[in-house]
Motif scaffolding. Structure first.
Motif, PDB file in Angstrom:
ATOM      1  N   ILE A   1     -12.717   6.267   0.930  1.00 46.39           N
ATOM      2  CA  ILE A   1     -13.625   5.157   0.661  1.00 46.39           C
ATOM      3  C   ILE A   1     -14.166   4.580   1.965  1.00 46.39           C
ATOM      4  O   ILE A   1     -15.360   4.276   2.069  1.00 46.39           O
ATOM      5  N   ALA A   2     -13.330   4.463   2.977  1.00 48.83           N
ATOM      6  CA  ALA A   2     -13.800   3.974   4.282  1.00 48.83           C
ATOM      7  C   ALA A   2     -14.914   4.880   4.806  1.00 48.83           C
ATOM      8  O   ALA A   2     -15.927   4.402   5.318  1.00 48.83           O
ATOM      9  N   GLY A   3     -14.737   6.180   4.652  1.00 51.13           N
ATOM     10  CA  GLY A   3     -15.772   7.124   5.083  1.00 51.13           C
ATOM     11  C   GLY A   3     -17.069   6.940   4.307  1.00 51.13           C
ATOM     12  O   GLY A   3     -18.156   7.004   4.873  1.00 51.13           O
TER      13      GLY A   3
ATOM     14  N   LEU B   1     -16.773   9.102  -6.723  1.00 48.68           N
ATOM     15  CA  LEU B   1     -15.349   9.445  -6.824  1.00 48.68           C
ATOM     16  C   LEU B   1     -14.834   9.467  -8.265  1.00 48.68           C
ATOM     17  O   LEU B   1     -13.656   9.754  -8.491  1.00 48.68           O
ATOM     18  N   VAL B   2     -15.701   9.147  -9.208  1.00 49.93           N
ATOM     19  CA  VAL B   2     -15.358   9.098 -10.625  1.00 49.93           C
ATOM     20  C   VAL B   2     -14.173   8.149 -10.857  1.00 49.93           C
ATOM     21  O   VAL B   2     -13.145   8.508 -11.432  1.00 49.93           O
ATOM     22  N   ILE B   3     -14.329   6.922 -10.342  1.00 49.00           N
ATOM     23  CA  ILE B   3     -13.374   5.840 -10.571  1.00 49.00           C
ATOM     24  C   ILE B   3     -14.193   4.596 -10.904  1.00 49.00           C
ATOM     25  O   ILE B   3     -15.428   4.608 -10.776  1.00 49.00           O
ATOM     26  N   SER B   4     -13.545   3.516 -11.290  1.00 51.23           N
ATOM     27  CA  SER B   4     -14.284   2.306 -11.657  1.00 51.23           C
ATOM     28  C   SER B   4     -14.656   1.499 -10.413  1.00 51.23           C
ATOM     29  O   SER B   4     -13.956   1.555  -9.391  1.00 51.23           O
TER      30      SER B   4
ATOM     31  N   ALA C   1     -13.301  -1.783  -5.433  1.00 52.36           N
ATOM     32  CA  ALA C   1     -13.155  -3.118  -4.841  1.00 52.36           C
ATOM     33  C   ALA C   1     -11.702  -3.373  -4.422  1.00 52.36           C
ATOM     34  O   ALA C   1     -11.447  -3.944  -3.353  1.00 52.36           O
ATOM     35  N   ARG C   2     -10.759  -2.934  -5.252  1.00 56.93           N
ATOM     36  CA  ARG C   2      -9.342  -3.110  -4.925  1.00 56.93           C
ATOM     37  C   ARG C   2      -8.968  -2.298  -3.686  1.00 56.93           C
ATOM     38  O   ARG C   2      -8.263  -2.786  -2.802  1.00 56.93           O
ATOM     39  N   HIS C   3      -9.459  -1.065  -3.606  1.00 56.95           N
ATOM     40  CA  HIS C   3      -9.187  -0.244  -2.417  1.00 56.95           C
ATOM     41  C   HIS C   3      -9.775  -0.890  -1.170  1.00 56.95           C
ATOM     42  O   HIS C   3      -9.130  -0.922  -0.116  1.00 56.95           O
ATOM     43  N   ILE C   4     -10.988  -1.398  -1.269  1.00 56.72           N
ATOM     44  CA  ILE C   4     -11.628  -2.039  -0.114  1.00 56.72           C
ATOM     45  C   ILE C   4     -10.838  -3.273   0.310  1.00 56.72           C
ATOM     46  O   ILE C   4     -10.615  -3.497   1.505  1.00 56.72           O
TER      47      ILE C   4
ATOM     48  N   VAL D   1      -4.885   8.291   1.430  1.00 57.15           N
ATOM     49  CA  VAL D   1      -5.961   9.281   1.475  1.00 57.15           C
ATOM     50  C   VAL D   1      -7.208   8.732   0.781  1.00 57.15           C
ATOM     51  O   VAL D   1      -8.322   8.859   1.281  1.00 57.15           O
ATOM     52  N   ARG D   2      -7.039   8.083  -0.365  1.00 57.15           N
ATOM     53  CA  ARG D   2      -8.179   7.526  -1.106  1.00 57.15           C
ATOM     54  C   ARG D   2      -8.848   6.408  -0.300  1.00 57.15           C
ATOM     55  O   ARG D   2     -10.065   6.313  -0.254  1.00 57.15           O
ATOM     56  N   GLU D   3      -8.058   5.555   0.352  1.00 55.68           N
ATOM     57  CA  GLU D   3      -8.630   4.485   1.170  1.00 55.68           C
ATOM     58  C   GLU D   3      -9.427   5.055   2.333  1.00 55.68           C
ATOM     59  O   GLU D   3     -10.507   4.561   2.650  1.00 55.68           O
TER      60      GLU D   3
END
Length: 88
Positions: free
Chosen positions: A33-35, A50-53, A58-61, A28-30
């Motif tokens: 981020i894609a959106g 998204l209030v993340i680092s 970068a890791r999700h991408i 869901v998070r990926e």
């Protein structure tokens, strides 16, 4: 059945489309981020939204690229734009 009796091999069924599999591969998070990539946001801007680092973004991408077989953020953005229901 006639094909088998006549010694012919029946045609193989067409392969299942890959897109639904790709949708289910992403978390869901990926997908989220894609959106956001379709808006041209930087990792830092996505992280703030998204209030993340930025490192987590970068890791999700990187994970999205690996799962979809892509090599650029632009490819992810195009994919997400073409599949709005997946990244909504």
């Amino acid at each position: 059945a006639r094909q088998v009796l006549a010694g012919e091999r029946p045609a193989a069924p067409p392969p299942a489309p890959a897109e639904p599999v790709r949708h289910s591969l992403l978390t869901v998070r990926e997908l989220e981020i894609a959106g956001l990539l379709t808006r041209g946001l930087s990792n830092r801007a996505i992280a703030e939204e998204l209030v993340i680092s930025p490192a987590t973004v970068a890791r999700h991408i990187a994970n999205i690229m690996e799962k979809l077989g892509y090599t650029s953020r632009a490819q992810i953005a195009v994919w997400a734009a073409e599949h709005p229901s997946a990244s909504a």
